[in-house]
Design an enzyme around this catalytic site. Structure first.
Site, PDB file in Angstrom:
ATOM      1  N   TYR A   1       0.850  -1.060  -0.058  1.00  0.00           N
ATOM      2  CA  TYR A   1       0.166  -0.079   0.047  1.00  0.00           C
ATOM      3  C   TYR A   1       0.674   1.121  -0.034  1.00  0.00           C
ATOM      4  O   TYR A   1       0.589   2.468  -0.682  1.00  0.00           O
ATOM      5  CB  TYR A   1      -1.064   0.028   1.130  1.00  0.00           C
ATOM      6  CG  TYR A   1      -2.029  -0.953   0.831  1.00  0.00           C
ATOM      7  CD1 TYR A   1      -3.131  -0.937   0.004  1.00  0.00           C
ATOM      8  CD2 TYR A   1      -1.854  -2.408   1.628  1.00  0.00           C
ATOM      9  CE1 TYR A   1      -3.896  -1.790  -0.257  1.00  0.00           C
ATOM     10  CE2 TYR A   1      -3.066  -3.454   1.148  1.00  0.00           C
ATOM     11  CZ  TYR A   1      -3.863  -3.007   0.266  1.00  0.00           C
ATOM     12  OH  TYR A   1      -4.678  -4.110  -0.113  1.00  0.00           O
TER      13      TYR A   1
ATOM     14  N   HIS B   1     -14.189   1.070  -0.997  1.00  0.00           N
ATOM     15  CA  HIS B   1     -13.224   0.164  -0.660  1.00  0.00           C
ATOM     16  C   HIS B   1     -12.215   1.103   0.414  1.00  0.00           C
ATOM     17  O   HIS B   1     -11.104   0.648   0.181  1.00  0.00           O
ATOM     18  CB  HIS B   1     -12.911  -0.617  -1.655  1.00  0.00           C
ATOM     19  CG  HIS B   1     -13.793  -1.488  -2.197  1.00  0.00           C
ATOM     20  ND1 HIS B   1     -13.981  -2.166  -3.564  1.00  0.00           N
ATOM     21  CD2 HIS B   1     -14.908  -1.950  -1.679  1.00  0.00           C
ATOM     22  CE1 HIS B   1     -14.857  -2.783  -3.668  1.00  0.00           C
ATOM     23  NE2 HIS B   1     -15.510  -2.625  -2.484  1.00  0.00           N
TER      24      HIS B   1
HETATM   25  N1  APR Z   1     -11.872   2.110 -19.508  1.00  0.00           N
HETATM   26  C1  APR Z   1     -12.747   1.571 -18.986  1.00  0.00           C
HETATM   27  N2  APR Z   1     -12.849   0.345 -18.515  1.00  0.00           N
HETATM   28  C2  APR Z   1     -11.654  -0.647 -18.326  1.00  0.00           C
HETATM   29  C3  APR Z   1     -10.634   0.114 -19.069  1.00  0.00           C
HETATM   30  C4  APR Z   1     -10.446   1.305 -19.671  1.00  0.00           C
HETATM   31  N3  APR Z   1      -9.433   1.902 -20.211  1.00  0.00           N
HETATM   32  N4  APR Z   1      -9.476  -0.807 -19.088  1.00  0.00           N
HETATM   33  C5  APR Z   1     -10.034  -1.978 -18.436  1.00  0.00           C
HETATM   34  N5  APR Z   1     -11.482  -1.531 -18.210  1.00  0.00           N
HETATM   35  C6  APR Z   1     -12.362  -2.577 -17.504  1.00  0.00           C
HETATM   36  C7  APR Z   1     -12.181  -4.077 -17.588  1.00  0.00           C
HETATM   37  O1  APR Z   1     -12.648  -4.470 -18.820  1.00  0.00           O
HETATM   38  C8  APR Z   1     -12.814  -4.554 -16.495  1.00  0.00           C
HETATM   39  O2  APR Z   1     -14.362  -5.020 -16.827  1.00  0.00           O
HETATM   40  O3  APR Z   1     -12.317  -2.146 -16.085  1.00  0.00           O
HETATM   41  C9  APR Z   1     -12.968  -3.450 -15.441  1.00  0.00           C
HETATM   42  C10 APR Z   1     -11.817  -3.830 -14.420  1.00  0.00           C
HETATM   43  O4  APR Z   1     -12.462  -4.835 -13.523  1.00  0.00           O
HETATM   44  P1  APR Z   1     -11.700  -5.381 -12.071  1.00  0.00           P
HETATM   45  O5  APR Z   1     -10.030  -5.298 -12.539  1.00  0.00           O
HETATM   46  O6  APR Z   1     -12.494  -6.502 -11.789  1.00  0.00           O
HETATM   47  O7  APR Z   1     -11.729  -4.088 -11.324  1.00  0.00           O
HETATM   48  P2  APR Z   1     -13.256  -3.705 -10.409  1.00  0.00           P
HETATM   49  O8  APR Z   1     -14.378  -4.003 -10.921  1.00  0.00           O
HETATM   50  O9  APR Z   1     -12.795  -2.199  -9.829  1.00  0.00           O
HETATM   51  O10 APR Z   1     -12.731  -4.642  -9.093  1.00  0.00           O
HETATM   52  C11 APR Z   1     -13.754  -4.461  -7.993  1.00  0.00           C
HETATM   53  O11 APR Z   1     -12.139  -5.976  -6.662  1.00  0.00           O
HETATM   54  O12 APR Z   1     -10.104  -6.603  -5.599  1.00  0.00           O
HETATM   55  C12 APR Z   1     -11.066  -5.745  -5.526  1.00  0.00           C
HETATM   56  O13 APR Z   1     -11.272  -4.081  -4.231  1.00  0.00           O
HETATM   57  C13 APR Z   1     -10.798  -4.391  -5.272  1.00  0.00           C
HETATM   58  O14 APR Z   1     -12.304  -2.462  -5.869  1.00  0.00           O
HETATM   59  C14 APR Z   1     -11.740  -3.446  -6.515  1.00  0.00           C
HETATM   60  C15 APR Z   1     -12.803  -4.656  -6.925  1.00  0.00           C
END
Ligand code: APR
Length: 247
Positions: A67, A118
């Site tokens: 972190y 979060h």
């Molecule tokens: N613009 C928009 N979306 C995008 C881009 C972009 N340039 N690049 C990637 N993505 C999308 C991906 O296609 C995917 O659907 O962003 C999404 C990211 O998904 P995750 O990696 O699963 O992230 P998130 O949904 O925020 O995760 C939720 O999981 O581990 C935890 O606490 C962490 O807050 C997080 C939570």
């Protein structure tokens, strides 16, 4: 005359509530890693090591270093048009941003109503009071043995897996009140955040910006803009102006 006045009142004074759920994807173009994409954080680190209370108890130094690095990386990140467009939309809508992100890019872009589900990397907390945030200045790292004012070890102000999500009740209230709902850059894989769509009335228009197809667990008719956050935001603003503001 009365009708015209009412039209003015509803169009310009009573702004529609645009409620937004964002995830890591909205910050991807700013240089923040997503979690579940091929180059995502969870491909390089194990969730149970760096994002659970058990992981912190097992190896606190590893977790603090993880972190500290993220906290330090914030100093050079800049919001992209995905964040900036949302802040600009406040001119026309009552915009409420619910974010799963722990970065400060929505605030840096100028959004005024941001609810972090979060936690926040710009704050730390303590082991005894993990839900009480304290400003974490840049230039300071959290070290093993650093005590907060309550005498317990400092820890990041991050909601780890297995911990409560205190802001989810307010987020659910916002979702219930939405006139328009928008999802940007989240795989909708993590609850309770993904469940917020379940509070959105079925008649409410739902828009989704993500370069990949994302499956919602609910039955709303979703308008998907299959693009990155910046380009998708430009397209969305045109749609919102045409369909919801008549401009
Ligand atoms: N613009 C928009 N979306 C995008 C881009 C972009 N340039 N690049 C990637 N993505 C999308 C991906 O296609 C995917 O659907 O962003 C999404 C990211 O998904 P995750 O990696 O699963 O992230 P998130 O949904 O925020 O995760 C939720 O999981 O581990 C935890 O606490 C962490 O807050 C997080 C939570």
């Amino acid at each position: 005359m009365g009708g015209l006045w009412l039209f003015f009142l509803f169009t310009y004074v009573v702004k529609k509530k645009l409620v937004v759920l964002t995830g890591a994807g909205v910050s991807a173009e700013s240089g923040m890693s997503t979690f579940r994409d091929a180059d995502g954080l969870w491909n390089n680190y194990r969730v149970e090591d760096v994002a659970t209370p058990e992981g912190f108890a097992r190896n606190p130094k590893l977790v603090l270093d993880f972190y500290n690095d993220l906290h330090n990386s914030l100093q050079t990140l800049k919001p992209n048009y995905g964040h900036i467009g949302l802040a600009e939309l406040e001119e026309y809508f009552d915009v409420r941003v619910i974010t799963q992100n722990v970065d400060n890019l929505h605030e840096a872009a100028g959004s005024h109503n941001v609810l972090h589900l979060h936690g926040e990397l710009t704050k730390y907390a303590s082991v005894r009071n993990p839900e009480t945030p304290i400003e974490w200045p840049f230039g300071e790292n959290l070290e093993l043995g650093d005590k907060a004012e309550d005498g317990s070890q400092k820890r990041p102000f991050i909601v780890w897996f297995g911990e409560g999500v205190p802001n989810i009740s307010l987020a659910a209230e916002w979702a219930k009140e939405a006139d328009i709902f928008l999802v940007i850059g989240t795989s909708l894989a993590v609850y309770p955040a993904a469940g917020l769509l379940g509070y959105v009335d079925n008649a409410v228009p739902v828009y989704l910006i993500d370069p990949k197809p994302v499956k919602s667990p609910y039955n709303h008719a979703i308008t998907a803009i299959q693009k990155g956050a910046s380009e998708g935001m430009r397209e969305l603003i045109e749609i919102l102006k045409r369909k919801h503001l008549n401009i």
